[in-house]
Design a protein around this motif. Structure first.
Motif, PDB file in Angstrom:
ATOM      1  N   GLN A 330      54.361  83.775  28.118  1.00 44.30           N
ATOM      2  CA  GLN A 330      55.200  82.877  27.325  1.00 44.30           C
ATOM      3  C   GLN A 330      55.664  81.698  28.155  1.00 44.30           C
ATOM      4  OE1 GLN A 330      58.122  84.812  24.818  1.00 44.30           O
ATOM      5  NE2 GLN A 330      59.584  83.162  25.151  1.00 44.30           N
ATOM      6  N   GLY A 471      64.280  74.163  28.065  1.00 38.95           N
ATOM      7  CA  GLY A 471      64.266  74.890  26.802  1.00 38.95           C
ATOM      8  C   GLY A 471      64.681  76.334  26.852  1.00 38.95           C
ATOM      9  N   THR A 473      66.892  77.891  25.076  1.00 40.86           N
ATOM     10  CA  THR A 473      67.094  78.421  23.723  1.00 40.86           C
ATOM     11  C   THR A 473      65.778  78.886  23.111  1.00 40.86           C
ATOM     12  OG1 THR A 473      68.966  76.908  23.426  1.00 40.86           O
ATOM     13  CG2 THR A 473      68.032  77.906  21.440  1.00 40.86           C
ATOM     14  N   GLU A 474      64.735  78.054  23.269  1.00 39.13           N
ATOM     15  CA  GLU A 474      63.423  78.425  22.738  1.00 39.13           C
ATOM     16  C   GLU A 474      62.877  79.656  23.470  1.00 39.13           C
ATOM     17  OE1 GLU A 474      64.339  75.497  23.723  1.00 39.13           O
ATOM     18  OE2 GLU A 474      64.317  74.239  21.922  1.00 39.13           O
ATOM     19  N   THR A 475      63.151  79.749  24.769  1.00 39.58           N
ATOM     20  CA  THR A 475      62.670  80.898  25.540  1.00 39.58           C
ATOM     21  C   THR A 475      63.328  82.183  25.065  1.00 39.58           C
ATOM     22  OG1 THR A 475      62.334  79.474  27.473  1.00 39.58           O
ATOM     23  CG2 THR A 475      62.406  81.850  27.854  1.00 39.58           C
ATOM     24  N   ALA A 477      64.559  82.757  22.109  1.00 40.35           N
ATOM     25  CA  ALA A 477      63.997  83.069  20.792  1.00 40.35           C
ATOM     26  C   ALA A 477      62.629  83.735  20.939  1.00 40.35           C
ATOM     27  CB  ALA A 477      63.888  81.789  19.959  1.00 40.35           C
ATOM     28  N   GLY A 478      61.839  83.272  21.899  1.00 38.75           N
ATOM     29  CA  GLY A 478      60.533  83.880  22.141  1.00 38.75           C
ATOM     30  C   GLY A 478      60.645  85.300  22.651  1.00 38.75           C
TER      31      GLY A 478
END
Length: 638
Positions: A330, A471, A473-475, A477-478
């Motif tokens: 990821q 990022g 926040t995106e991490t 979420a992933g």
């Protein structure tokens, strides 16, 4: 809620239990926040709490509650309990047991409690003392202003005495006036306190409530405060006013500037600023210590690391390697490691052991950090001797820290290499292959602890995920999406490590905010009193100021004349406050093993701040009096 009866719940997706009863909700301020109760045998079906099977191991997840018979004292029970435990423990294990009163668990930060929120008795007493100081400052203000303005009421006192009023009647009248003013203040305080409950609960993460009508103790407390403040603030001014000679009062020969009055008012101003400056010094020290905590080196990298709790389920453990590989694919994740816990954590596993074939155990307990080999690189842990243990699912090799090596009597870390560690009566035996540089495993309140590290997959309960700066926040979420894909039966419970470390000092941070607020209130009240006294002095010395101006005194000289006495009083207050505050703040700092140095800059800063604030409070009033037209004051009637 009746529909819940008879329904089935699954604990950790492993144990099925049936709802047999509904408990009434515990109060919000309980330290035993029970939501589900089940028998110990039920939840221990998988042997998760295996520490219950022997007399040596202890676990913070278990506690034994005992009701003592009235005839036996806790000291007697403790003595017999130690003897009982010694009969069952190994001979070389001298650990004992202690009793803790249920009423003390709210205050014992070392043992913690089930709510996860303890509050030091010392901190509680400190807040009570500060509240008393603020009341004292307010009472001092009232006394100062009331006695200073006594001259303005001298004619009233003379008339009342001529008309037949006794001193006792006048004393009662003036005390009644003070009582009415204090009652209005108490009612205003109740209103303000009610409005501040919500933000205070948010700050301290509490659930306080004020039910003035239902809680009799609150009403009695307010009544007591009202009576005490009325007496402290009103008795001396009433005594002065009622004692005026009626003839001198009617002839306007009363002088508020008697040496006794001046001495008393000076002493009260000094006392007022002693309290205020002591609070300022305290705030500066606390704020500096908090800054040190936030930025001190812990011995490991704590930035941008996400920790995710791993359930103890065997199915979860079997998929950890695949989960790690998917996470590393990821974007935004640079490293993943599994461990029992992070390097620094609220909980710990401690144990003694046998070292280098010694027949006896170590006289200390080491903190164990079970982790895979990637743990060292992820957290930036460096070796001072030897190497990292080899990757394995069980304990085969050990790494200790520098402190552990010193406590084992080794003069150099290299001497630890190749020595045997025998853990738990031979259940796990291996050799030391490396010594890691010291790192903190708890808050900086505590000294550096001895640490023993090894691999042990079956106890891994934390996934340590290193995230790059872009990022986050995106991490996250992933990570959650990946978790739900592989472990849909369990929620993704994660936290940022740096926030956890800062959380070690949450109580100090919260109290720091309160201390700042209290210090601000103390300074504000003190300056109000200072402004009122200066205003009264300016009126009393109106003619003197006019004459000085006619004789050529400048505005600066007049301002200096009015301000120099208060400046001197503040300096005297500082001379008293500095050593007192220094002593108490040094005692406060002693509770932290790692602390700041209490240097001269705290005292100088507090003294300058007091002078600047006081100058701001009285400066404009001094200038106003100095700029007044002297002809008006000289024409005024005596």
């Amino acid at each position: 809620w009746h529909t819940a009866m008879g329904k089935t719940l699954r604990i950790n997706d492993r144990v099925a239990v049936t709802v047999g009863a509904i408990l009434q909700d515990f109060p919000s301020n309980t330290d035993l926040p029970v939501t589900i109760m089940a028998s110990f045998a039920t939840i221990d079906v998988a042997g998760k709490y295996s520490a219950s099977a022997d007399w040596v191991s202890t676990s913070s997840q278990m506690a034994c509650f005992v009701v003592l018979p009235p005839s036996n004292s806790p000291a007697t029970i403790s003595a017999s309990l130690d003897a009982f435990i010694r009969r069952h423990r190994p001979k070389d294990d001298q650990a004992g047991a202690t009793l803790e009163p249920l009423s003390d668990i709210h205050y014992n930060s070392q043992l913690d409690n089930y709510s996860g929120s303890t509050f030091s008795r010392n901190l509680s007493h400190s807040l009570e003392l500060i509240g008393a100081f603020l009341l004292a400052i307010a009472c001092i203000n009232f006394i100062n202003l009331a006695t200073a303005q006594a001259v303005n009421r001298s004619r009233e006192v003379g008339v009342r005495k001529v008309l037949g009023s006794s001193r006792k009647q006048l004393l009662g009248r003036f005390m009644a006036e003070t009582a009415i003013l204090t009652l209005i203040a108490v009612l205003g305080a109740v209103l303000i306190a009610s409005l501040l409950v919500a933000p205070l609960n948010k700050l301290l993460e509490l659930q306080l409530s004020l039910n003035w009508a239902a809680d009799l103790s609150n009403g009695l407390f307010l009544l007591m405060v009202w009576a005490i403040v009325t007496f402290l603030a009103g008795f001396y001014p009433a005594l002065v006013l009622s004692g005026f000679n009626p003839i001198n009062a009617l002839k306007s020969r009363m002088n508020a500037g008697s040496s006794r009055g001046i001495s008393l008012r000076r002493g009260l101003v000094v006392l007022q600023f002693v309290i205020a400056q002591a609070l300022i010094i305290g705030v500066l020290v606390v704020a500096s210590q908090m800054h040190y905590f936030r930025h001190a080196e812990m011995g490991f990298n704590r930035d941008a690391i996400l920790t995710v709790s791993i359930p103890g389920d065997s199915a979860v453990k079997s998929r950890l390697n695949v989960f790690r590989q998917e996470l590393l694919r990821q974007r935004g994740i640079t490293a993943v490691s599994y461990s029992f816990m992070a390097p620094a954590d609220n909980s710990s596993m401690n144990s003694d052991f046998r070292f280098d074939n010694s027949p006896t155990k170590t006289p200390f307990s080491a903190s164990f950090r079970w982790a895979d080999t990637g743990y060292f690189r992820l957290y930036g842990l460096s070796m001072v001797a030897g190497r990292i243990y080899q990757q394995a699912d069980t304990m085969r090799e050990f790494v200790i820290n520098e402190t552990c090596a010193r406590m084992l009597g080794l003069r150099h870390p290299q001497e630890a290499i190749g020595k045997k560690i025998n853990l738990w009566a031979g259940q796990h035996v291996g050799y030391v292959v490396g010594v890691v540089k010291d790192f903190h495993v708890s808050s900086l309140r505590d000294s550096m602890q001895p640490v023993v590290m090894s691999s042990w997959k079956s106890v891994y309960s934390t996934a340590n995920i290193k995230v790059n700066g872009a990022g986050p926040t995106e991490t996250v979420a992933g990570v959650e999406a990946m978790w739900n894909r592989y472990f849909p039966a369990f929620s993704c419970d994660y936290s940022w490590l740096d926030e956890k470390v800062v959380g070690f000092y949450a109580q100090e941070e919260e109290l720091s905010v309160l201390y700042k607020a209290f210090a601000g209130i103390a300074i504000f009240i003190s300056c109000l009193g200072l402004y009122g006294l200066l205003s009264f002095m300016a009126v009393q010395r109106n003619k003197e100021i006019g004459i000085r101006k006619v004789l050529g005194a400048s505005v600066g000289q007049i301002v200096l004349l009015l301000s120099k006495e208060f400046t001197l009083l503040i300096l005297v207050a500082f001379a008293v406050a500095a050593p007192l505050a220094g002593y108490f703040m040094q005692q406060w700092l002693q509770q932290y093993t790692y602390r700041i140095h209490l240097g001269w800059e705290f005292f100088v800063g507090a003294g300058l701040a007091s002078l600047v604030i006081a100058a701001g409070a009285v400066g404009w009033r001094s200038v106003q009096a100095a700029l007044a037209n002297p002809t008006k004051s000289l024409r005024a009637e005596s």
